[in-house]
Design a protein around this motif. Structure first.
Motif, PDB file in Angstrom:
ATOM      1  N   VAL A   1       0.847  -1.199   0.000  1.00 19.99           N
ATOM      2  CA  VAL A   1       0.000   0.000   0.000  1.00 19.99           C
ATOM      3  C   VAL A   1       0.884   1.251   0.000  1.00 19.99           C
ATOM      4  CG1 VAL A   1      -1.717   1.334   1.290  1.00 19.99           C
ATOM      5  CG2 VAL A   1      -1.947  -1.145   1.110  1.00 19.99           C
ATOM      6  N   ARG A   2       1.930   1.235   0.819  1.00 21.36           N
ATOM      7  CA  ARG A   2       2.852   2.381   0.845  1.00 21.36           C
ATOM      8  C   ARG A   2       3.500   2.591  -0.531  1.00 21.36           C
ATOM      9  NH1 ARG A   2       4.444  -0.132   5.714  1.00 21.36           N
ATOM     10  NH2 ARG A   2       3.746   1.009   7.564  1.00 21.36           N
ATOM     11  N   ASP A   3       3.871   1.487  -1.154  1.00 24.58           N
ATOM     12  CA  ASP A   3       4.499   1.570  -2.472  1.00 24.58           C
ATOM     13  C   ASP A   3       3.530   2.170  -3.486  1.00 24.58           C
ATOM     14  OD1 ASP A   3       6.806   0.345  -4.359  1.00 24.58           O
ATOM     15  OD2 ASP A   3       4.848   0.013  -5.286  1.00 24.58           O
ATOM     16  N   TRP A   4       2.317   1.660  -3.494  1.00 21.03           N
ATOM     17  CA  TRP A   4       1.331   2.154  -4.463  1.00 21.03           C
ATOM     18  C   TRP A   4       0.938   3.597  -4.157  1.00 21.03           C
ATOM     19  CZ3 TRP A   4      -2.691  -2.191  -5.880  1.00 21.03           C
ATOM     20  CH2 TRP A   4      -1.987  -3.344  -6.293  1.00 21.03           C
ATOM     21  N   GLU A   5       1.066   3.988  -2.885  1.00 23.06           N
ATOM     22  CA  GLU A   5       0.756   5.365  -2.496  1.00 23.06           C
ATOM     23  C   GLU A   5       1.702   6.345  -3.179  1.00 23.06           C
ATOM     24  OE1 GLU A   5      -0.795   7.284   1.660  1.00 23.06           O
ATOM     25  OE2 GLU A   5       1.137   6.239   1.712  1.00 23.06           O
ATOM     26  N   THR A   6       2.948   5.929  -3.379  1.00 21.77           N
ATOM     27  CA  THR A   6       3.897   6.794  -4.073  1.00 21.77           C
ATOM     28  C   THR A   6       3.516   6.992  -5.540  1.00 21.77           C
ATOM     29  OG1 THR A   6       5.380   4.958  -4.697  1.00 21.77           O
ATOM     30  CG2 THR A   6       5.756   6.003  -2.562  1.00 21.77           C
ATOM     31  N   HIS A   7       2.698   6.074  -6.078  1.00 17.96           N
ATOM     32  CA  HIS A   7       2.209   6.195  -7.456  1.00 17.96           C
ATOM     33  C   HIS A   7       0.821   6.826  -7.507  1.00 17.96           C
ATOM     34  CE1 HIS A   7       5.395   3.562  -9.155  1.00 17.96           C
ATOM     35  NE2 HIS A   7       5.283   2.896  -8.027  1.00 17.96           N
ATOM     36  N   ARG A   8       0.333   7.266  -6.339  1.00 19.10           N
ATOM     37  CA  ARG A   8      -0.989   7.893  -6.233  1.00 19.10           C
ATOM     38  C   ARG A   8      -2.115   6.909  -6.560  1.00 19.10           C
ATOM     39  NH1 ARG A   8      -0.445  13.463  -5.813  1.00 19.10           N
ATOM     40  NH2 ARG A   8       1.610  14.288  -6.384  1.00 19.10           N
ATOM     41  N   HIS A   9      -1.919   5.638  -6.202  1.00 22.06           N
ATOM     42  CA  HIS A   9      -2.942   4.646  -6.461  1.00 22.06           C
ATOM     43  C   HIS A   9      -3.288   3.839  -5.210  1.00 22.06           C
ATOM     44  CE1 HIS A   9      -3.657   4.912 -10.807  1.00 22.06           C
ATOM     45  NE2 HIS A   9      -2.404   5.303 -10.879  1.00 22.06           N
ATOM     46  N   ALA A  10      -3.073   4.398  -4.034  1.00 19.60           N
ATOM     47  CA  ALA A  10      -3.455   3.757  -2.779  1.00 19.60           C
ATOM     48  C   ALA A  10      -3.309   4.790  -1.670  1.00 19.60           C
ATOM     49  CB  ALA A  10      -2.593   2.530  -2.486  1.00 19.60           C
ATOM     50  N   GLU A  11      -3.912   4.488  -0.541  1.00 21.98           N
ATOM     51  CA  GLU A  11      -3.821   5.375   0.615  1.00 21.98           C
ATOM     52  C   GLU A  11      -3.700   4.527   1.866  1.00 21.98           C
ATOM     53  OE1 GLU A  11      -6.337   8.930   2.873  1.00 21.98           O
ATOM     54  OE2 GLU A  11      -6.921   8.253   0.870  1.00 21.98           O
ATOM     55  N   LEU A  12      -2.615   4.713   2.594  1.00 24.13           N
ATOM     56  CA  LEU A  12      -2.354   3.926   3.791  1.00 24.13           C
ATOM     57  C   LEU A  12      -3.217   4.410   4.948  1.00 24.13           C
ATOM     58  CD1 LEU A  12      -0.541   1.698   5.045  1.00 24.13           C
ATOM     59  CD2 LEU A  12       1.032   3.517   5.712  1.00 24.13           C
ATOM     60  N   ASN A  13      -3.723   3.471   5.719  1.00 29.51           N
ATOM     61  CA  ASN A  13      -4.489   3.794   6.919  1.00 29.51           C
ATOM     62  C   ASN A  13      -4.016   2.876   8.041  1.00 29.51           C
ATOM     63  OD1 ASN A  13      -6.301   4.466   8.898  1.00 29.51           O
ATOM     64  ND2 ASN A  13      -8.104   3.670   7.849  1.00 29.51           N
ATOM     65  N   GLU A  14      -3.221   3.423   8.963  1.00 29.54           N
ATOM     66  CA  GLU A  14      -2.675   2.642  10.066  1.00 29.54           C
ATOM     67  C   GLU A  14      -3.474   2.811  11.343  1.00 29.54           C
ATOM     68  OE1 GLU A  14       1.977   2.119   9.472  1.00 29.54           O
ATOM     69  OE2 GLU A  14       1.441   4.248   9.540  1.00 29.54           O
TER      70      GLU A  14
ATOM     71  N   ALA B   1      -6.163  -2.528   3.782  1.00 32.55           N
ATOM     72  CA  ALA B   1      -5.083  -2.820   2.840  1.00 32.55           C
ATOM     73  C   ALA B   1      -5.594  -3.683   1.688  1.00 32.55           C
ATOM     74  CB  ALA B   1      -3.922  -3.515   3.559  1.00 32.55           C
ATOM     75  N   CYS B   2      -6.361  -4.719   2.002  1.00 35.98           N
ATOM     76  CA  CYS B   2      -6.888  -5.596   0.958  1.00 35.98           C
ATOM     77  C   CYS B   2      -7.843  -4.845   0.036  1.00 35.98           C
ATOM     78  CB  CYS B   2      -7.599  -6.797   1.582  1.00 35.98           C
ATOM     79  SG  CYS B   2      -6.493  -7.995   2.361  1.00 35.98           S
ATOM     80  N   ARG B   3      -8.692  -4.003   0.618  1.00 36.08           N
ATOM     81  CA  ARG B   3      -9.663  -3.263  -0.198  1.00 36.08           C
ATOM     82  C   ARG B   3      -8.976  -2.309  -1.159  1.00 36.08           C
ATOM     83  NH1 ARG B   3     -12.819  -2.813   4.567  1.00 36.08           N
ATOM     84  NH2 ARG B   3     -11.899  -0.752   4.926  1.00 36.08           N
ATOM     85  N   THR B   4      -8.000  -1.553  -0.658  1.00 32.01           N
ATOM     86  CA  THR B   4      -7.364  -0.559  -1.517  1.00 32.01           C
ATOM     87  C   THR B   4      -6.495  -1.219  -2.585  1.00 32.01           C
ATOM     88  OG1 THR B   4      -6.177   1.566  -1.521  1.00 32.01           O
ATOM     89  CG2 THR B   4      -5.267  -0.168  -0.125  1.00 32.01           C
TER      90      THR B   4
END
Length: 209
Positions: free
Chosen positions: A95-108, A119-122
């Motif tokens: 998720v963190r990796d995809w966040e750098t591509h603007r295609h995911a958002e981490l929620n801790e 994580a699975c949903r995003t």
């Protein structure tokens, strides 16, 4: 001889409508199904709670009819449930990796179950993008498959994979199972893939101990 574009995960030739993608539609669908099976209140991750106590492999909570102290908890299950373990850790890393591509958002925030679900949903929501564009889409698919296989094996009551020992050319030994994707020799630091390990000489049990 002409080389046809192939899926980076299963190595099958891409169909005409899949050209330009990294993963074929079959592999994309499989990863999506595996992520869906992991998440949710009845998903594979949630089912780990029914296997925490030793002897609770029936799929339901362990119940003791005696007044003795409850059986100790399984450390291997606890390690799978923790935040930095081999389930949530890798999922949130992607998720963190995809966040750098603007295609995911981490929620801790929230519980561990909520974090796994998020994580699975995003990752499922942005799976089509990854299948067509992410340079490590095959590594992502392999890691999700390993997580799914690990959880499925435990919740189905399968016995742990038998541990073997490989003999490294440096003289050291390292443990592995037949399902391993790769291992590193602790003596010399050399990394080996699955195929290389399968071709290596097995170490004598006494030498490996």
């Amino acid at each position: 001889m002409t080389d046809f574009p192939a899926c980076t995960c299963c190595a099958y030739d891409l169909r005409d409508d899949e050209l330009g993608r990294l993963l074929c539609s079959r592999c994309e669908d499989r990863v999506g199904q595996q992520l869906a099976a992991i998440q949710g209140p009845r998903g594979l991750y949630a089912q780990l709670a029914h296997h925490l106590q030793r002897g609770s492999g029936s799929g339901g909570p362990a119940v003791s009819g005696s007044k003795n102290a409850p059986a100790p908890l399984r450390v291997d299950i606890l390690s799978l449930q923790c935040a930095g373990g081999p389930i949530l850790g890798p999922l949130e890393t992607w998720v963190r990796d995809w966040e750098t591509h603007r295609h995911a958002e981490l929620n801790e925030g929230g519980t561990l179950q909520q974090r796994v679900d998020h994580a699975c949903r995003t990752l499922r929501f942005n799976l089509s993008w990854a299948a067509g564009n992410h340079p490590a889409a095959d590594a992502f698919a392999d890691e999700v498959a390993l997580i799914h296989r690990t959880l499925q094996g435990i919740t189905a009551g399968e016995k742990p994979a038998r541990k073997l020992y490989a003999q490294c050319p440096c003289g050291g030994t390292f443990p592995f199972t037949l399902a391993t994707h790769g291992e590193t020799c602790r003596h010399c630091g050399t990394e080996y893939g699955h195929g290389e390990i399968m071709r290596m000489q097995l170490a004598e049990r006494r030498a490996a101990a």
